[in-house]
Scaffold this active site. Structure first.
Site, short mmCIF file in Angstrom:
data_model
loop_
_atom_site.label_atom_id
_atom_site.label_comp_id
_atom_site.label_asym_id
_atom_site.label_seq_id
_atom_site.Cartn_x
_atom_site.Cartn_y
_atom_site.Cartn_z
CD GLU A 184 -63.16 -15.52 20.98
OE1 GLU A 184 -62.49 -14.66 20.35
OE2 GLU A 184 -63.99 -15.21 21.85
CG HIS B 149 -73.82 -13.19 21.27
ND1 HIS B 149 -73.59 -12.12 20.45
CD2 HIS B 149 -72.90 -13.11 22.26
CE1 HIS B 149 -72.58 -11.41 20.94
NE2 HIS B 149 -72.14 -12.00 22.03
#
Ligand SMILES: Cc1ncc(C[n+]2csc(CCOP(=O)(O)OP(=O)(O)O)c2C)c(N)n1
Length: 724
Positions: free
Chosen positions: A453, A522
Site C-alpha cells: 500500500e 478490516h
C-alpha cells in the site's frame, strides 16, 4: 535431504575507473564537474556561516564530502530528466540547476555564466533561509525543495518517504512514452525502510526508467551501515528486485558519471531499473559544522583517511596530475563558483559589521501562510454543477456498477486516468466489482499491484505530481495505516510544503466494511483519520447519483480526494440520469434529503438510510426530522451554510455516524456548530457513533458496536424533545 546451489543470474558489479577513463572524457565535462563541486562546497560553507549567524531557522544538513555524487550524476542527465532527493539535498539541487542551465558543450573556462544560474542559486539560498525568493516561497526550507522547471521533483524529510514518489515520476515517464529517466537519491539509512523496498519492487516489475542512487556516506546520523545492515555493500539489495546493481566510488565524480551513464543505457536497452551504491563520506556530523568524530561514533583517524579522497581537493589534484587542467585553470573555476555564491548572499542579506542580516522585504507575507494548502477551485471555473432536480429521465443502477461506469467514462475521456490497487484487474471487476469491465477495455491502465500500500499509493502521488490522474483502490480502510506516510505526510501535505508549486490529483477509493464480520483490522471507517490532514478532501456519497457527480469532481480536482464507499451500499439500486455519466456535483455542497422542523440530523454514506428509516418511524410520534446528507465530509468542506439555515429552523442538532467516536467527525462538527450557531441552539449537540473498540467478529458483538435503528431513533426523539 540435499541442497542444490541456487545461482540466480544477477547483474551486480563494481565499477573501477582509471586514468584512461579520465583521458578519454571530454575536458569540458571534467571542468564542469570541478565547477559543480566547488560551487556546492562554497555554497554549503556559506550556509554554515549564515546558520552560525542566526540567519537560518532549522537544521542545515550539508553534503560536504559528498559533492562528487551529485556532480557526476547530473553531468549526464538531460534537463528533462527528473531527480528526487532527501533531507540532504543542496548538492543535488545545485548540480541539477547547473545541468539544466548550461547548454551542451558549455565551457566553464570560456563561456559566460548564464544569469539563470545565479538566480537559481539565489532561489535555493532564499528557500533554505525561509525567504519569499525561495523556490517554494520559503515554505519548505532546506529539506523540502522543489523546482519543476529544472526537473527537481522534490526533496523529502521523511527518510525514504520520497522514494515511492520518485518511482511514480518514473512511472509517468513510461506511461507517457517519454524518453527520460528519474534519478532517486537516497541515503544508506533509507535502505532499511519499507517504502524503499515497496517502491523498488514496483520499479522492477513494471520496468520503470529509474536509477536509485544510494549515497552510502557510511552513517545514518551516528549509526554505521555495518550496524544497521550487517553488510558493507548495499547494492546487493537491488538484485532482489530485478534491478541491475552497481557499486561505485562516490568520491570520484567521473566514476559516478560513468555509472549513471551506463545506467541510462541499461534503462534504454535492457529496460530494467538500476541501483547504484555510491560509497562516500560526509565530513561534518549529520547536521551543522562539527565533525562526526566529536560525537564519538567514529574516529578522527577514519575521517583523516577519507579526507584524502575529498572531491574538493582530490579531484582537481587528479585533473592537474593527468594534465587535464592546470592549477591556474582550477583557480579560475573556483573564483567563478565563489562569485555566484557571493551574488546570491548579496541578494538575500546585508553585512552589518561581521553579521549577516536578512534584507528587508524578503520574508514571506504571513497573511498568506495558509495559501496553497488546497486548490482555490479554478479547475472548476467552467463547470456547471448539477443536482438531481436538474434531470428529467433516470435509469436504475447498482451502486458498485455506478463506480465502475463513471471510472470507465473518465478513462474514456482522458488517457491520463488510470486505476491501480490490489486485484483491481482480476475477477472481472476487482474484489468488489467496482472496476467491472475496466481491465478488459483498458488493459494498460488498470494495474494489479503487489500488496504494498505504501509503495503504490506513493507511486500514485508521484505520478499525479507529474500530470497523471491515478485512481487508487485501497482494499480495506484499515490498510490506510500501512500507507500512512505516503497518504498523509506526502500526498496530504506536499502541495502546501512545496509552496503551491504542485498539484496532487490523487483519487483514493476505499470500501468501508463495517458490519461484515471482518473484525478489528478490516472494519474501520477512516473519515476522522483523513480529516486530520487538511490537504485531503473527503467524499462519502450515500447514493449512486451523488457518487457519479462527485467522482467527476474528484477526478477534476487538483487536490487529493478520498472516496468512501460503504459496503452496504454496493448492492443497492439507485437512480442516475439516463445515459449521462458526465455531470458534476459540487464538493462542499450538502443536501437536504428530508425536511422537518424539530431536529436537524447530519449524516453521510450508509448513515443516511438509517436516519431516513428512523425519521419515518418518528412521524407517528409527531416528530418532524430534517436530514442533511453532508456528502463531502472533509472539515474545510462541511456545508455550514446549509446546516446553519436548518438549525435556525429546528434549534437542535444530532450527528449520526457509523464510525467509532474517536474516528468520526461528529465531535469536530459539534464544536464548529456551537461556535457558529450558539444562538440558534436550544439543546446540547448530540452524537451517535460506533463504539470505540475494534469491532469484534462475533455477529452480536459487532452489531453492538455499530449504531442501529433503535439507537438512532431514540436519540432523534430525545433531541427533538430537548431531553438530551
Ligand atoms: C522516517 C524517519 N525516521 C527518522 C528520521 C530522522 N532522521 C533524519 S535524517 C536521518 C538519517 C538518515 O540517514 P541516511 O538515510 O543514511 O542519510 P544521511 O543523513 O546520511 O544523508 C534520520 C534518522 C526521519 N527524518 N524520518
Amino acid at each position: 535431504m540435499k541442497f542444490l546451489k541456487v545461482t540466480p543470474e544477477l547483474d551486480y558489479k563494481k565499477i573501477i575507473v582509471s586514468q584512461n577513463d579520465y583521458e578519454g572524457t571530454d575536458s569540458n565535462l571534467l571542468a564542469g564537474m570541478a565547477f559543480e563541486i566547488f560551487l556546492i562546497r562554497e555554497f554549503e560553507n556559506m550556509l554554515l556561516t549564515l546558520a552560525d549567524g542566526g540567519c537560518i531557522h532549522g537544521p542545515v544538513h550539508t553534503s560536504i564530502g559528498q559533492e562528487a555524487c551529485a556532480a557526476g550524476a547530473m553531468s549526464v542527465l538531460n534537463p528533462t530528466d527528473k531527480i528526487a532527493s532527501t533531507h540532504r539535498a543542496h548538492h543535488h539541487y545545485l548540480a541539477k540547476l547547473i545541468g539544466s542551465y548550461f547548454s551542451a558543450g558549455f565551457n566553464i573556462l570560456k563561456d559566460k555564466i548564464p544569469e539563470t544560474l545565479t538566480e537559481g542559486v539565489t532561489q535555493l539560498l532564499g528557500e533554505v533561509m525561509g525567504l519569499s525568493v525561495g523556490c517554494c516561497g520559503g515554505r519548505g526550507g532546506s529539506m523540502h525543495l522543489r523546482n519543476k522547471e529544472i526537473g527537481f521533483i522534490g526533496s523529502n524529510a521523511i527518510v525514504a518517504g520520497g522514494v515511492p514518489l520518485a518511482t511514480g515520476a518514473a512511472f509517468a515517464s513510461k506511461f507517457n512514452k517519454k524518453k527520460e529517466v528519474t534519478v532517486c537519491f537516497l541515503g544508506d539509512g533509507a535502505v532499511h525502510q519499507g517504502a524503499f523496498h515497496e517502491a523498488i519492487n514496483l520499479a522492477g516489475i513494471w520496468e520503470l526508467p529509474i536509477i536509485y542512487v544510494i549515497e552510502n556516506n557510511q552513517y545514518a546520523v551516528g549509526t554505521s551501515v555495518k550496524a544497521a545492515a550487517g553488510m558493507d555493500d548495499l547494492a546487493q539489495k537491488g538484485s532482489a528486485y530485478r534491478c541491475v546493481s552497481r557499486i561505485v566510488d562516490g568520491m570520484d565524480p567521473l566514476a559516478v558519471m560513468l555509472a549513471v551513464n551506463e545506467a541510462k543505457e541499461i534503462i534504454e536497452k535492457v529496460k530494467k531499473p538500476v541501483l547504484i551504491e555510491a560509497k562516500c563520506y560526509r565530513f561534518p556530523h549529520h547536521a551543522g559544522p562539527v565533525s562526526g568524530s566529536n560525537f564519538g561514533y567514529r574516529t578522527k583517524e577514519e575521517e583523516e583517511k577519507w579526507r584524502k579522497k575529498d572531491p574538493y581537493t582530490a579531484y582537481p589534484d587528479k585533473l592537474a596530475e593527468y594534465n587535464l587542467l592546470s592549477d591556474e585553470q582550477i583557480e579560475q573555476i573556483k573564483e567563478k563558483s565563489n562569485g555566484i555564491v557571493q551574488a546570491a548572499v548579496d541578494h538575500c542579506t546585508i553585512l552589518e559589521g561581521k553579521n549577516f542580516i536578512v534584507k528587508d522585504g524578503l520574508w514571506p507575507d504571513i497573511k498568506k501562510v495558509e495559501d496553497g494548502l488546497r486548490s482555490e477551485g479554478t479547475e472548476f471555473n467552467d463547470i456547471l454543477f448539477r443536482e438531481k432536480e436538474d434531470f428529467k429521465t433516470f435509469e436504475e443502477i447498482i451502486y458498485s456498477d455506478a463506480i465502475a461506469a463513471v471510472t470507465g467514462r473518465n478513462m474514456e475521456k482522458d488517457n491520463n486516468v488510470f486505476v491501480l490497487g490490489e486485484e483491481v484487474a482480476h475477477f472481472g471487476g476487482g474484489p468488489y466489482g467496482a472496476t467491472k469491465g475496466l481491465f478488459q477495455k483498458y488493459p494498460d491502465r488498470v494495474l494489479n499491484t503487489p500488496i504494498s500500500e505504501a509503495g503504490f499509493t506513493g507511486l500514485a502521488g508521484g505520478a499525479a505530481m507529474d500530470g497523471l490522474y491515478p485512481v487508487v483502490e485501497i482494499m480495506f480502510a484499515d490498510f490506510t495505516l500501512v500507507a500512512a506516510d505516503q497518504l498523509f505526510n506526502q500526498i496530504g501535505k506536499l502541495r502546501h510544503m512545496y509552496g503551491n508549486t504542485t498539484h496532487m490529483p490523487v483519487v483514493v477509493r476505499i470500501r468501508i466494511a463495517t458490519g461484515c464480520g471482518y473484525g478489528g483490522q478490516h472494519s474501520m471507517d477512516p473519515v476522522g483519520l483523513y480529516s486530520l490532514f487538511s490537504g485531503w478532501r473527503i467524499i462519502a456519497p450515500s447514493n449512486a447519483f451523488d457518487y457519479v457527480g462527485l467522482f467527476n469532481s474528484a477526478i477534476r480536482s487538483t487536490d487529493p480526494v478520498l472516496l468512501l464507499e460503504h459496503n452496504k451500499l454496493y448492492p443497492q439500486k439507485f437512480d442516475i440520469p439516463a445515459g449521462n455519466l458526465d455531470y458534476f456535483v459540487k464538493m462542499g455542497k450538502a443536501n437536504v434529503i428530508r425536511s422537518g422542523s424539530d431536529v436537524t440530523v447530519l449524516s453521510y454514506s450508509s448513515g443516511i438510510k438509517l436516519c431516513a428509516e428512523a425519521a419515518e418511524e418518528l412521524v407517528k410520534e409527531g416528530i418532524e426530522t430534517e436530514i442533511i446528507d453532508l456528502r463531502t465530509v472533509s472539515p474545510a468542506d462541511i456545508d455550514y451554510e446549509l446546516i446553519g439555515q436548518s438549525l435556525k429552523k429546528t434549534g437542535a442538532i444530532l450527528v449520526v455516524e457509523q464510525a467509532a467516536k474517536s474516528l468520526g467527525i461528529g465531535k469536530a462538527i459539534a464544536y464548529e456548530c456551537q461556535m457558529r450557531f450558539f444562538d440558534y441552539l436550544d439543546s446540547p449537540i448530540a452524537l451517535v457513533n460506533g463504539l470505540d473498540i475494534p469491532p469484534p467478529v462475533s455477529k452480536p458483538l459487532e452489531e453492538e458496536c455499530l449504531p442501529g435503528i433503535t439507537q438512532v431513533r431514540n436519540m432523534i426523539f430525545r433531541v427533538a424533545r430537548r431531553q438530551v
